[in-house]
Scaffold this motif. Structure first.
Motif, mmCIF file in Angstrom:
data_model
loop_
_atom_site.group_PDB
_atom_site.id
_atom_site.type_symbol
_atom_site.label_atom_id
_atom_site.label_comp_id
_atom_site.label_asym_id
_atom_site.label_seq_id
_atom_site.Cartn_x
_atom_site.Cartn_y
_atom_site.Cartn_z
ATOM 1 N N ILE A 72 -13.980 0.658 2.303
ATOM 2 C CA ILE A 72 -12.593 1.076 2.076
ATOM 3 C C ILE A 72 -11.881 0.104 1.154
ATOM 4 N N LEU A 73 -11.980 -1.177 1.428
ATOM 5 C CA LEU A 73 -11.287 -2.176 0.608
ATOM 6 C C LEU A 73 -11.794 -2.164 -0.833
ATOM 7 N N LYS A 74 -13.073 -1.999 -1.000
ATOM 8 C CA LYS A 74 -13.628 -1.952 -2.353
ATOM 9 C C LYS A 74 -13.133 -0.722 -3.107
ATOM 10 N N LYS A 75 -13.000 0.394 -2.432
ATOM 11 C CA LYS A 75 -12.532 1.610 -3.083
ATOM 12 C C LYS A 75 -11.069 1.500 -3.486
ATOM 13 N N ILE A 76 -10.259 0.867 -2.646
ATOM 14 C CA ILE A 76 -8.848 0.688 -2.986
ATOM 15 C C ILE A 76 -8.714 -0.199 -4.220
ATOM 16 N N ILE A 77 -9.481 -1.289 -4.257
ATOM 17 C CA ILE A 77 -9.439 -2.188 -5.413
ATOM 18 C C ILE A 77 -9.905 -1.459 -6.671
ATOM 19 N N ARG A 78 -10.909 -0.617 -6.527
ATOM 20 C CA ARG A 78 -11.510 0.042 -7.681
ATOM 21 C C ARG A 78 -10.530 0.960 -8.417
ATOM 22 N N VAL A 79 -9.590 1.569 -7.713
ATOM 23 C CA VAL A 79 -8.674 2.509 -8.369
ATOM 24 C C VAL A 79 -7.458 1.826 -8.982
ATOM 25 N N MET A 80 -7.310 0.508 -8.767
ATOM 26 C CA MET A 80 -6.133 -0.188 -9.270
ATOM 27 C C MET A 80 -6.426 -0.912 -10.582
ATOM 28 N N MET A 89 0.798 -1.221 0.000
ATOM 29 C CA MET A 89 0.000 0.000 0.000
ATOM 30 C C MET A 89 0.834 1.277 0.000
ATOM 31 N N LYS A 90 2.155 1.142 0.120
ATOM 32 C CA LYS A 90 3.018 2.325 0.089
ATOM 33 C C LYS A 90 4.066 2.224 -1.008
ATOM 34 N N HIS A 91 4.857 1.169 -0.994
ATOM 35 C CA HIS A 91 5.956 1.045 -1.943
ATOM 36 C C HIS A 91 5.486 0.913 -3.382
ATOM 37 N N ASN A 92 4.291 0.371 -3.589
ATOM 38 C CA ASN A 92 3.798 0.159 -4.952
ATOM 39 C C ASN A 92 2.890 1.283 -5.457
ATOM 40 N N PHE A 93 2.834 2.387 -4.709
ATOM 41 C CA PHE A 93 2.031 3.530 -5.115
ATOM 42 C C PHE A 93 2.916 4.765 -5.252
ATOM 43 N N PRO A 94 2.497 5.711 -6.078
ATOM 44 C CA PRO A 94 3.263 6.964 -6.175
ATOM 45 C C PRO A 94 3.328 7.671 -4.819
ATOM 46 N N ILE A 95 4.369 8.450 -4.617
ATOM 47 C CA ILE A 95 4.499 9.219 -3.374
ATOM 48 C C ILE A 95 3.302 10.153 -3.231
ATOM 49 N N ASN A 96 2.735 10.188 -2.017
ATOM 50 C CA ASN A 96 1.593 11.055 -1.693
ATOM 51 C C ASN A 96 0.317 10.684 -2.457
ATOM 52 N N TYR A 97 0.231 9.458 -2.943
ATOM 53 C CA TYR A 97 -0.976 9.016 -3.637
ATOM 54 C C TYR A 97 -2.129 8.898 -2.643
ATOM 55 N N THR A 98 -3.295 9.409 -3.012
ATOM 56 C CA THR A 98 -4.471 9.343 -2.144
ATOM 57 C C THR A 98 -5.700 8.932 -2.944
ATOM 58 N N ILE A 99 -6.715 8.459 -2.247
ATOM 59 C CA ILE A 99 -8.013 8.187 -2.860
ATOM 60 C C ILE A 99 -9.081 8.951 -2.087
ATOM 61 N N ARG A 100 -10.199 9.199 -2.741
ATOM 62 C CA ARG A 100 -11.279 9.950 -2.105
ATOM 63 C C ARG A 100 -12.185 9.003 -1.319
ATOM 64 N N VAL A 101 -12.419 9.349 -0.074
ATOM 65 C CA VAL A 101 -13.296 8.559 0.795
ATOM 66 C C VAL A 101 -14.220 9.501 1.558
#
Length: 219
Positions: free
Chosen positions: A94-102, A45-57
């Motif tokens: 939360i888990l569904k939203k994380i999956i949705r953006v990938m 959830m950190k190393h495989n994402f761009p720095i400061n990457y966020t999702i809307r919740v």
């Protein structure tokens, strides 16, 4: 397997204010399996994402230990079971939203899909661990308000209610509140741990139990 979301939808947001205070023993194995997956969240959830990457919740989905503390303070005699049910509803979204953006080929997608599957396994055991009549009592107003906010159609949510958070921080919250609300399953052989205390995690208490020592598609 019966999923929590099905029972909740059918019950229209009704909960049990239950005299049961202890986590059923059957919950501990799936919770520890879930925690096994969560122990790898920094990598995925950190190393495989761009720095400061966020999702809307939704602001209510940023569910921290401090939220639990405030609800316990504002509602006299608030049963832990009510908070556990709310924990499932928040983190399911939360888990569904994380999956949705990938994208399908994102390196963290298989991990997150498996994490969500394990989470649903815990939900199923949780529902089966309580009698059917456990879902027919009204929620305290403060909890009902949160529930209504989480189940509202996204296009009807005011813009002021949205927040941006990193996937890593959201899973940190999931993990810490899990230890707090299901503490019997994570009891330490050392001195008793206050998993609901923010200071516990600031001091590195997150290592106490371990089975192993802008919204856009992530690239």
């Amino acid at each position: 397997m019966v999923l929590l979301c099905n029972s909740v939808c059918l019950l229209g947001g009704l909960f049990l204010i239950s005299p049961v205070l202890m986590t059923p023993a059957s919950m501990c194995t799936p919770l520890k399996t879930l925690n096994d997956s969560l122990s790898h969240r920094r990598r995925y959830m950190k190393h495989n994402f761009p720095i400061n990457y966020t999702i809307r919740v939704h602001q209510r989905e940023i569910f921290k230990l401090s939220n639990i503390s405030r609800m316990n303070s504002s509602v006299e005699g608030l049963e832990e079971l009510v908070l556990q049910r709310l924990w499932f509803q928040v983190n399911q979204g939360i888990l569904k939203k994380i999956i949705r953006v990938m994208p399908e080929r994102h390196p963290s997608r298989p991990y997150t899909v498996e994490l969500e599957r394990r989470f649903r396994d815990v939900e199923g055991v949780f529902v089966q661990s309580h009698p059917a009549e456990a879902f027919h009592q009204e929620l305290p107003d403060v909890i009902q308000d949160i529930w209504d906010s989480l189940t509202e159609e996204p296009d009807r949510v005011p813009e002021s209610s949205w927040r941006f958070a990193s996937p890593k921080s959201l899973l940190d919250n999931l993990c810490r509140t899990m230890f707090c609300l299901f503490s019997e399953c994570f009891a330490s052989t050392e001195a008793q741990q206050d998993y609901c205390g923010v200071s516990h995690w600031r001091k590195g208490g997150r290592k106490t139990y371990s089975p192993k020592a802008e919204e856009k598609p992530a690239e």
